[in-house]
Design an enzyme around this catalytic site. Structure first.
Site, short mmCIF file in Angstrom:
data_model
loop_
_atom_site.label_atom_id
_atom_site.label_comp_id
_atom_site.label_asym_id
_atom_site.label_seq_id
_atom_site.Cartn_x
_atom_site.Cartn_y
_atom_site.Cartn_z
N GLN A 51 -7.10 -1.73 1.21
CA GLN A 51 -6.58 -1.65 2.57
C GLN A 51 -7.45 -0.70 3.40
O GLN A 51 -7.60 0.48 3.07
CB GLN A 51 -5.14 -1.16 2.62
CG GLN A 51 -4.56 -1.33 4.02
CD GLN A 51 -3.17 -0.76 4.18
OE1 GLN A 51 -2.97 0.43 4.04
NE2 GLN A 51 -2.20 -1.62 4.48
N PRO B 33 0.83 -1.21 0.00
CA PRO B 33 0.00 0.00 0.00
C PRO B 33 0.86 1.25 0.00
O PRO B 33 1.84 1.34 0.75
CB PRO B 33 -0.81 -0.12 1.30
CG PRO B 33 0.01 -1.03 2.16
CD PRO B 33 0.69 -1.99 1.23
N HIS C 20 -5.66 -2.60 8.03
CA HIS C 20 -4.39 -1.92 8.38
C HIS C 20 -4.28 -1.87 9.91
O HIS C 20 -4.96 -1.10 10.57
CB HIS C 20 -4.40 -0.51 7.79
CG HIS C 20 -3.04 0.14 7.74
ND1 HIS C 20 -1.98 -0.27 8.50
CD2 HIS C 20 -2.59 1.20 7.01
CE1 HIS C 20 -0.92 0.49 8.23
NE2 HIS C 20 -1.27 1.38 7.33
N TYR D 295 -0.90 3.38 13.45
CA TYR D 295 -2.26 3.88 13.31
C TYR D 295 -3.18 3.25 14.37
O TYR D 295 -2.72 2.60 15.29
CB TYR D 295 -2.74 3.68 11.88
CG TYR D 295 -1.90 4.46 10.89
CD1 TYR D 295 -1.79 5.85 11.00
CD2 TYR D 295 -1.16 3.83 9.90
CE1 TYR D 295 -0.99 6.59 10.13
CE2 TYR D 295 -0.36 4.56 9.03
CZ TYR D 295 -0.28 5.93 9.16
OH TYR D 295 0.53 6.66 8.30
N GLY E 295 7.23 -1.72 -2.24
CA GLY E 295 6.53 -0.45 -2.12
C GLY E 295 7.01 0.58 -3.10
O GLY E 295 6.57 0.64 -4.25
#
Length: 359
Positions: free
Chosen positions: A98, A23, A172, A177, A316
């Site tokens: 995601q 992501p 996620h 987070y 990524g």
């Protein structure tokens, strides 16, 4: 002996190779978090990658604090994602959404509301807002009722993802987070059923996984963890114990795949590691497919998959400047490296996204 270029199934998601696109937050949606036409081109260009994990996508407005990142909580967003997922499928690719809640890493200048988290803590650094950067705000400690509402938002977002044409979802739970904040030693000081013991700290992740599996099926469900080192101020002291406990729970739920972001001393993204990598141990416990991520070279990726240490490898930033990354990996063609790429990562429009200016 499996190869990086062999087909693989993540539950009911059949991918043509074991290369995964990690992501990547790229900020090309509208201010209302609606995907745009240029995003269709971007994902379509990368459809030869076995499995694309979409950029982190907000489950609600209060949890989406990056300007111009996309969401998946309303019908307009769902409709805007449909041509993107169709473009990927038309090229033979697979893509999962995601699901993202940023917790304390949001700002009221973007969301219109106070950030929330497990406990009243503050994000350790400046945050992106529409007119630049801003000092972080103290997070509101979520009530139990508010936690239940967020879990329901994950469920709705998962259903919306399938309605938008995604092949599945990835929760996620990494990179500092919201879900990561609940298991962090310096971010969760609660004394109720969501804090204190390890069982309590893991409760929200387990409840989110359960809700998403009920919504879309375990065969279409994955999750992402960052398993070592401090990430955006979130540190899990006993990381091996925590994540192996989660692996056992994911087995019970028959979750299809897990992405593990593992840092190292040479990492060039986020914080450096202070803890050993546990990906190999995790893969031995977890029954689904394990995907490792963090600065892998071609040689390392091939070796890890062939050895069985992981089932797939995600790349990524290399996919930003190398949409043909699978062909380059197969044929040992060097990646295109742009030293100026970072200035385009969170910009707007096609430049540095689907087209690149000459150097």
């Amino acid at each position: 002996m499996p190869s990086l270029f062999d087909p693989i199934s993540y539950g009911s998601i059949d991918a043509s190779n074991r290369v995964v696109m990690a992501p990547l937050t790229r900020c090309r949606a509208t201010k209302e978090a609606v995907p745009t036409e240029v995003m269709k081109t971007y994902y379509e260009q990368r459809a030869t990658i076995g499995l694309i994990v979409s950029e982190a996508t907000g489950i609600n407005r209060s949890g989406l604090g990056v300007p111009y990142a996309p969401g998946i909580w309303n019908e307009e967003q769902v409709e805007a994602w449909k041509p993107i997922t169709k473009a990927v499928h038309d090229k033979g690719g697979k893509i999962v959404c995601q699901l993202w809640h940023m917790g304390r890493a949001t700002h009221s200048k973007v969301t219109g509301s106070q950030p929330v988290s497990a406990s009243p803590t503050t994000y350790p650094g400046l945050l992106h807002v529409y007119d630049g950067k801003a000092e972080p705000e103290l997070a509101h400690e979520l009530t139990v009722a508010e936690i239940k509402d967020i879990i329901n938002d994950y469920k709705i977002a998962a259903k919306n993802s399938l309605a938008a044409g995604f092949d599945g979802v990835q929760i996620h739970a990494a990179n500092g987070y919201l879900l990561h904040q609940f298991i962090g030693d310096d971010t969760n000081f609660r004394t109720d059923e969501y804090g204190g013991s390890l069982e309590n700290k893991l409760r929200i992740i387990k409840e989110v996984v359960t809700a998403v599996v009920e919504a879309v099926g375990a065969d279409k469900t994955g999750i992402r963890f960052s398993t070592n080192g401090p990430i955006q101020g979130v540190f899990v002291q006993d990381n091996e114990h925590v994540y192996l406990e989660l692996a056992k729970f994911l087995n019970e739920k028959k979750v299809a795949f897990v992405g593990l972001r593992e840092s190292s001393e040479s990492s060039t993204f986020m914080d450096k590691t202070t803890q050993p990598k546990i990906g190999k141990k995790f893969a031995k416990v977890f029954n689904g497919k394990s995907i490792l991520n963090q600065d892998y070279t071609r040689e390392e990726a091939i070796k890890v998959v062939e050895s069985g240490e992981a089932d797939a490898i995600s790349f990524g930033r290399a996919t930003i400047t190398n949409p043909d990354i699978v062909d380059k990996l197969k044929n040992n063609i060097p990646f295109v490296v742009r030293e100026d790429a970072i200035k385009y990562w969170y910009s707007r429009g096609a430049e540095g996204y689907t087209v690149w200016p000459s150097k």
